[in-house]
Design an enzyme around this catalytic site. Sequence first.
Site, PDB file in Angstrom:
ATOM      1  CB  SER A 157      -7.347 -20.103  25.756  1.00 36.39           C
ATOM      2  OG  SER A 157      -6.299 -18.422  26.891  1.00 36.39           O
ATOM      3  CB  SER A 159     -17.417 -21.054  20.783  1.00 36.79           C
ATOM      4  OG  SER A 159     -16.274 -20.179  20.121  1.00 36.79           O
TER       5      SER A 159
HETATM    6  N1  LIG Z   1     -11.538 -21.585  32.701  1.00 31.28           N
HETATM    7  C1  LIG Z   1     -11.188 -21.052  31.696  1.00 31.28           C
HETATM    8  N2  LIG Z   1     -11.257 -22.390  30.299  1.00 31.28           N
HETATM    9  C2  LIG Z   1     -11.640 -21.144  29.372  1.00 31.28           C
HETATM   10  N3  LIG Z   1     -10.423 -19.487  29.559  1.00 31.28           N
HETATM   11  C3  LIG Z   1     -10.816 -19.294  30.408  1.00 31.28           C
HETATM   12  C4  LIG Z   1     -11.019 -19.974  31.918  1.00 31.28           C
HETATM   13  N4  LIG Z   1     -10.998 -19.284  33.070  1.00 31.28           N
HETATM   14  C5  LIG Z   1     -10.728 -18.297  32.422  1.00 31.28           C
HETATM   15  N5  LIG Z   1     -10.041 -17.975  31.076  1.00 31.28           N
HETATM   16  C6  LIG Z   1     -10.257 -16.581  30.122  1.00 31.28           C
HETATM   17  O1  LIG Z   1     -11.829 -16.468  29.372  1.00 31.28           O
HETATM   18  C7  LIG Z   1     -11.376 -16.298  28.067  1.00 31.28           C
HETATM   19  C8  LIG Z   1     -12.672 -17.242  27.282  1.00 31.28           C
HETATM   20  O2  LIG Z   1     -13.454 -16.701  27.334  1.00 31.28           O
HETATM   21  P1  LIG Z   1     -14.425 -17.442  26.175  1.00 31.28           P
HETATM   22  O3  LIG Z   1     -16.159 -16.572  26.986  1.00 31.28           O
HETATM   23  O4  LIG Z   1     -13.705 -17.449  25.001  1.00 31.28           O
HETATM   24  O5  LIG Z   1     -14.771 -18.583  26.447  1.00 31.28           O
HETATM   25  S1  LIG Z   1     -16.521 -19.894  26.454  1.00 31.28           S
HETATM   26  O6  LIG Z   1     -16.320 -19.613  24.941  1.00 31.28           O
HETATM   27  O7  LIG Z   1     -17.523 -19.465  26.569  1.00 31.28           O
HETATM   28  O8  LIG Z   1     -15.259 -21.462  26.572  1.00 31.28           O
HETATM   29  C9  LIG Z   1     -10.115 -16.883  28.068  1.00 31.28           C
HETATM   30  O9  LIG Z   1      -9.742 -15.764  26.718  1.00 31.28           O
HETATM   31  P2  LIG Z   1      -9.150 -16.709  25.291  1.00 31.28           P
HETATM   32  O10 LIG Z   1      -7.500 -16.906  25.509  1.00 31.28           O
HETATM   33  O11 LIG Z   1      -8.754 -14.684  24.613  1.00 31.28           O
HETATM   34  O12 LIG Z   1      -9.612 -17.389  24.723  1.00 31.28           O
HETATM   35  C10 LIG Z   1      -9.368 -16.555  29.041  1.00 31.28           C
HETATM   36  O13 LIG Z   1      -8.053 -15.697  29.133  1.00 31.28           O
HETATM   37  N1  LIG Z   2       0.369 -16.740  13.616  1.00 35.25           N
HETATM   38  C1  LIG Z   2       0.436 -16.817  15.020  1.00 35.25           C
HETATM   39  N2  LIG Z   2      -1.537 -16.132  14.657  1.00 35.25           N
HETATM   40  C2  LIG Z   2      -2.003 -15.732  15.656  1.00 35.25           C
HETATM   41  N3  LIG Z   2      -1.283 -15.145  16.723  1.00 35.25           N
HETATM   42  C3  LIG Z   2       0.022 -15.778  16.463  1.00 35.25           C
HETATM   43  C4  LIG Z   2       0.861 -16.145  15.884  1.00 35.25           C
HETATM   44  N4  LIG Z   2       2.163 -16.789  15.862  1.00 35.25           N
HETATM   45  C5  LIG Z   2       1.660 -16.604  17.380  1.00 35.25           C
HETATM   46  N5  LIG Z   2       1.217 -15.977  17.875  1.00 35.25           N
HETATM   47  C6  LIG Z   2       0.496 -15.192  19.144  1.00 35.25           C
HETATM   48  O1  LIG Z   2      -0.081 -16.326  20.217  1.00 35.25           O
HETATM   49  C7  LIG Z   2      -0.859 -14.896  21.135  1.00 35.25           C
HETATM   50  C8  LIG Z   2      -2.431 -15.546  20.967  1.00 35.25           C
HETATM   51  O2  LIG Z   2      -3.085 -14.787  21.384  1.00 35.25           O
HETATM   52  P1  LIG Z   2      -4.330 -14.046  21.632  1.00 35.25           P
HETATM   53  O3  LIG Z   2      -4.713 -13.212  20.522  1.00 35.25           O
HETATM   54  O4  LIG Z   2      -4.728 -13.700  22.507  1.00 35.25           O
HETATM   55  O5  LIG Z   2      -5.207 -15.665  21.005  1.00 35.25           O
HETATM   56  P2  LIG Z   2      -7.461 -15.850  21.883  1.00 35.25           P
HETATM   57  O6  LIG Z   2      -7.659 -14.425  21.399  1.00 35.25           O
HETATM   58  O7  LIG Z   2      -7.416 -17.628  20.866  1.00 35.25           O
HETATM   59  O8  LIG Z   2      -6.783 -17.089  23.189  1.00 35.25           O
HETATM   60  C9  LIG Z   2      -0.323 -13.788  20.571  1.00 35.25           C
HETATM   61  O9  LIG Z   2       0.654 -13.644  22.357  1.00 35.25           O
HETATM   62  C10 LIG Z   2      -0.157 -13.502  18.910  1.00 35.25           C
HETATM   63  O10 LIG Z   2       1.134 -12.593  19.625  1.00 35.25           O
END
Ligand SMILES: Nc1ncnc2c1ncn2[C@@H]1O[C@H](COP(=O)(O)OS(=O)(=O)O)[C@@H](OP(=O)(O)O)[C@H]1O
Ligand SMILES: Nc1ncnc2c1ncn2[C@@H]1O[C@H](COP(=O)(O)OP(=O)(O)O)[C@@H](O)[C@H]1O
EC number: 2.7.1.25
Length: 199
Positions: free
Chosen positions: A36, A108
């Site tokens: 995340s 994932s």
């Molecule tokens: N416990 C926990 N662990 C990880 N992430 C959490 C959790 N709770 C809520 N979130 C939020 O849910 C987003 C991840 O969902 P995903 O469907 O990508 O997760 S997974 O692939 O099933 O592990 C993740 O979003 P991303 O930041 O975009 O990765 C979080 O915003």
């Molecule tokens: N090189 C980079 N590539 C992607 N995101 C970056 C990078 N450097 C800084 N960031 C910042 O990191 C954060 C990534 O968030 P996000 O795209 O929501 O990640 P994820 O979907 O994996 O949770 C954003 O705030 C983005 O602006």
Amino acid sequence: MTKATNLIWHESEVSKSDRRELKRHKSAILWFTGLSGSGKSTISSALEKELYIHGIHTYRLDGDNIRQGLNKDLGFSPEDRTENIRRIGEVSKLMVDAGLFALTAFISPYQGDRTLVRELVEPDEFIEIYVKASVETCEERDPKGLYKKARAGEIKGFTGIDAPYEEPAHPEITIDTNVLNVEEAVEAIVDYLKENHYL
Ligand SMILES: Nc1ncnc2c1ncn2[C@@H]1O[C@H](COP(=O)(O)OS(=O)(=O)O)[C@@H](OP(=O)(O)O)[C@H]1O
Ligand SMILES: Nc1ncnc2c1ncn2[C@@H]1O[C@H](COP(=O)(O)OP(=O)(O)O)[C@@H](O)[C@H]1O
């Protein structure tokens, strides 16, 4: 395991290759994986825009969005994460069949789940993109304040803190976000797609 019995596959009169021909490009899953805050959403969105500008048909699936609809019955237990990825794999496969590039942005965290998705489609239809960033980097970015909550014990089983993330063993593409900015990451992926005759 399939619960229902007496199912007979019905072939369509329009095939995957017909649909690809109409769109004038191939189709595949671009599977973004990473912690995340690693940059999955940011990079996949920027890539989708770039592909759209060049007339490539896409659809993007993002964890935060899909978990509010199709997968709103799922949480973050290991079993639920596996089911989340299984369903997204199946949906992505349908999109490949429809002639699209499916861009998926899910943590994932389990290698086994990603391998199952890879095996759902043809070998050249699954492109694993590891969006690499250390827990320290993601925690520093903390775009949604979730690491802070996890450290405070307000979220249990948060990936990278108290739930595992298994790094991809052999991803097609690795994007080290400490090295590449978003624009460079998009360029690296487009270069891969061109070199491997997807575009
Ligand atoms: N416990 C926990 N662990 C990880 N992430 C959490 C959790 N709770 C809520 N979130 C939020 O849910 C987003 C991840 O969902 P995903 O469907 O990508 O997760 S997974 O692939 O099933 O592990 C993740 O979003 P991303 O930041 O975009 O990765 C979080 O915003
Ligand atoms: N090189 C980079 N590539 C992607 N995101 C970056 C990078 N450097 C800084 N960031 C910042 O990191 C954060 C990534 O968030 P996000 O795209 O929501 O990640 P994820 O979907 O994996 O949770 C954003 O705030 C983005 O602006």
